[in-house]
Design a protein around this motif. Structure first.
Motif, PDB file in Angstrom:
ATOM      1  N   ASN A  87       0.383  -1.050  -0.244  1.00  0.00           N
ATOM      2  CA  ASN A  87       0.081  -0.180  -0.089  1.00  0.00           C
ATOM      3  C   ASN A  87       0.417   1.298  -0.629  1.00  0.00           C
ATOM      4  O   ASN A  87       1.390   1.942   0.447  1.00  0.00           O
ATOM      5  CB  ASN A  87      -0.811   0.000   1.043  1.00  0.00           C
ATOM      6  N   ASP A  88       1.892   1.041  -0.885  1.00  0.00           N
ATOM      7  CA  ASP A  88       3.028   2.635  -0.317  1.00  0.00           C
ATOM      8  C   ASP A  88       4.248   2.138  -2.064  1.00  0.00           C
ATOM      9  O   ASP A  88       4.195   0.561  -2.129  1.00  0.00           O
ATOM     10  CB  ASP A  88       3.794   2.913   1.080  1.00  0.00           C
ATOM     11  N   LYS A 148       0.325   9.346  -3.033  1.00  0.00           N
ATOM     12  CA  LYS A 148      -1.181   8.944  -2.965  1.00  0.00           C
ATOM     13  C   LYS A 148      -1.283   7.227  -2.359  1.00  0.00           C
ATOM     14  O   LYS A 148      -0.786   6.153  -2.895  1.00  0.00           O
ATOM     15  CB  LYS A 148      -1.893   9.000  -3.995  1.00  0.00           C
ATOM     16  N   GLU A 149      -2.008   7.172  -1.503  1.00  0.00           N
ATOM     17  CA  GLU A 149      -2.166   5.227  -0.947  1.00  0.00           C
ATOM     18  C   GLU A 149      -2.505   4.613  -2.068  1.00  0.00           C
ATOM     19  O   GLU A 149      -4.085   5.365  -2.447  1.00  0.00           O
ATOM     20  CB  GLU A 149      -2.664   5.686   0.562  1.00  0.00           C
ATOM     21  N   THR A 196      -6.465   4.238  -1.311  1.00  0.00           N
ATOM     22  CA  THR A 196      -7.359   5.101  -1.458  1.00  0.00           C
ATOM     23  C   THR A 196      -7.772   5.257  -2.886  1.00  0.00           C
ATOM     24  O   THR A 196      -8.964   6.255  -3.285  1.00  0.00           O
ATOM     25  CB  THR A 196      -6.745   6.969  -0.950  1.00  0.00           C
TER      26      THR A 196
END
Ligand SMILES: NC(=O)C1=CN([C@@H]2O[C@H](COP(=O)(O)OP(=O)(O)OC[C@H]3O[C@@H](n4cnc5c(N)ncnc54)[C@H](O)[C@@H]3O)[C@@H](O)[C@H]2O)C=CC1
Ligand SMILES: O=C(CO)COP(=O)(O)O
Length: 331
Positions: free
Chosen positions: A266-267, A313-314, A317
């Motif tokens: 997630n990154d 941005k994640e 999201t």
């Protein structure tokens, strides 16, 4: 006819072997001495294809002067290296050659397509035409001779046919086409979709999500490609939906693999810190973002991939934002 393949990486090696299997005169030029030695002495290119025995007749060299003998030059280097390699060989070429491009993406600064870069960088006295040999084709499968179909695309259909005949055999079927714009834009943008496909897999989404991504991703490819003069028909062919499917679903895809890591974590930080592979979609995402913005072309999936890669941005999201953005009619 002698073909010199520039680049001893995965795709250059697999395509050189196709020509060797077809009993054509072919040699690979590589800058990595260890890869060249591996091909010549062990009949392997073990950095890319662990445990695969290549056609023992296949030869490689580190001597760039070999292009002086070429009738056909195939460029199998990443997009960022295409311009410099063209300038280098232009000094050495002694006659007009067909230049085959297999790279998928844009020039990193000028945003030109690959055929445009090649035409600008090789003088007309040395260039018969540019042919893009592109479509759904992971080198890992072609090198073990698994059945594959791709397109030979050129403004010069005669040269596209020459390339078709040169490479076609029982495991590689080549079609010809002349929609250079549509095909080259298609195979560039599908890499961004493959990153997106990896991200959603990494986030834990499954088949419904991937089907939606491929379908809506194809719409974005069509919107972008036809805006710049590509033909709609091209996008239901091998350089459109074909290449989109293979890269969005295959374990071999480096773009998918990159996306998977980013989604799982997630990154994006660790991906940029550790990646050493050729992941063309990363640069393409930035270029597509810029061009789409300048021309007001709606590219929501590409835009979210850009936001993840370049704006921090994640991924979670982004997936959420794509689902909850303004509701639309499908066509
Ligand atoms: N690997 C695949 O399955 C396929 C790759 N492609 C495209 O082909 C292009 C090349 O990718 P791969 O072969 O996969 O990359 P790769 O990372 O496997 O190999 C790239 C090779 O280019 C060489 N290289 C880099 N700069 C060079 C220079 N200035 N002069 C000579 N050699 C140079 C490197 O030493 C390396 O051997 C990319 O645009 C990729 O999208 C297209 C279809 C299939
Ligand atoms: O273009 C390809 C297959 O058609 C190769 O995809 P990757 O660059 O993602 O590995």
């Amino acid at each position: 006819m002698k073909t010199v393949i520039i680049g001893s990486g995965s795709w250059g090696t697999a395509l050189a072997q196709v020509l060797q299997d077809n009993h054509h005169d072919v040699i690979i030029y590589g800058i990595e001495e260890s890869q060249v030695r591996d091909i010549n002495e062990n009949h392997q290119n073990s950095v890319f294809f662990e445990g695969v025995q290549l056609n023992p007749e296949l030869k490689a060299t580190t001597d760039i002067e070999v292009v002086k003998e070429a009738d056909i030059v195939l460029l199998a280097v990443p997009t960022f290296a295409i311009e410099s390699i063209c300038q280098k060989i232009d000094f050495l070429l002694t006659k007009k050659v067909i230049v085959i491009n297999v790279a998928k993406g844009f020039h990193p600064e000028t945003n030109e397509r690959m055929s445009e870069v090649i035409r600008r960088s090789i003088s007309s006295k040395h260039l018969s035409s540019v042919v893009s040999l592109i479509g759904p084709s992971h080198a890992e499968e072609v090198v073990i001779r698994l059945l594959t179909s791709i397109d030979s695309v050129s403004q010069n259909l005669e040269d596209a046919k020459t390339v078709q005949e040169l490479f076609s055999n029982h495991y590689l079927r080549i079609y010809t086409g002349n929609d250079e714009i549509g095909s080259e834009l298609g195979v560039a943008i599908k890499n961004v979709m493959a990153i997106a496909s990896g991200i959603i897999a990494g986030l834990g989404y499954q088949d419904n999500t991937r089907a939606a991504l491929i379908t809506r991703g194809l719409q974005e490819m069509i919107r972008f490609g036809t805006y710049f003069g590509g033909k709609y028909q091209t996008y239901i062919g091998l350089t459109g939906v074909g290449d989109l499917i293979v890269t969005c679903t295959s374990v071999h895809s480096r773009n998918f693999e990159a996306g998977y890591k980013i989604g799982k974590e997630n990154d994006v930080t660790d991906f940029f810190r550790t990646n050493k592979k050729t992941v063309e979609g990363v640069r393409t995402a930035k270029i597509v973002h810029k061009i789409a913005k300048e021309n007001n072309i709606e590219m929501p999936i590409c835009e979210e991939v850009y936001q993840i890669l370049y704006e921090g941005k994640e991924p979670k999201t982004c997936a959420n934002d794509l689902m909850l953005r303004e509701l639309k009619q499908e066509f």
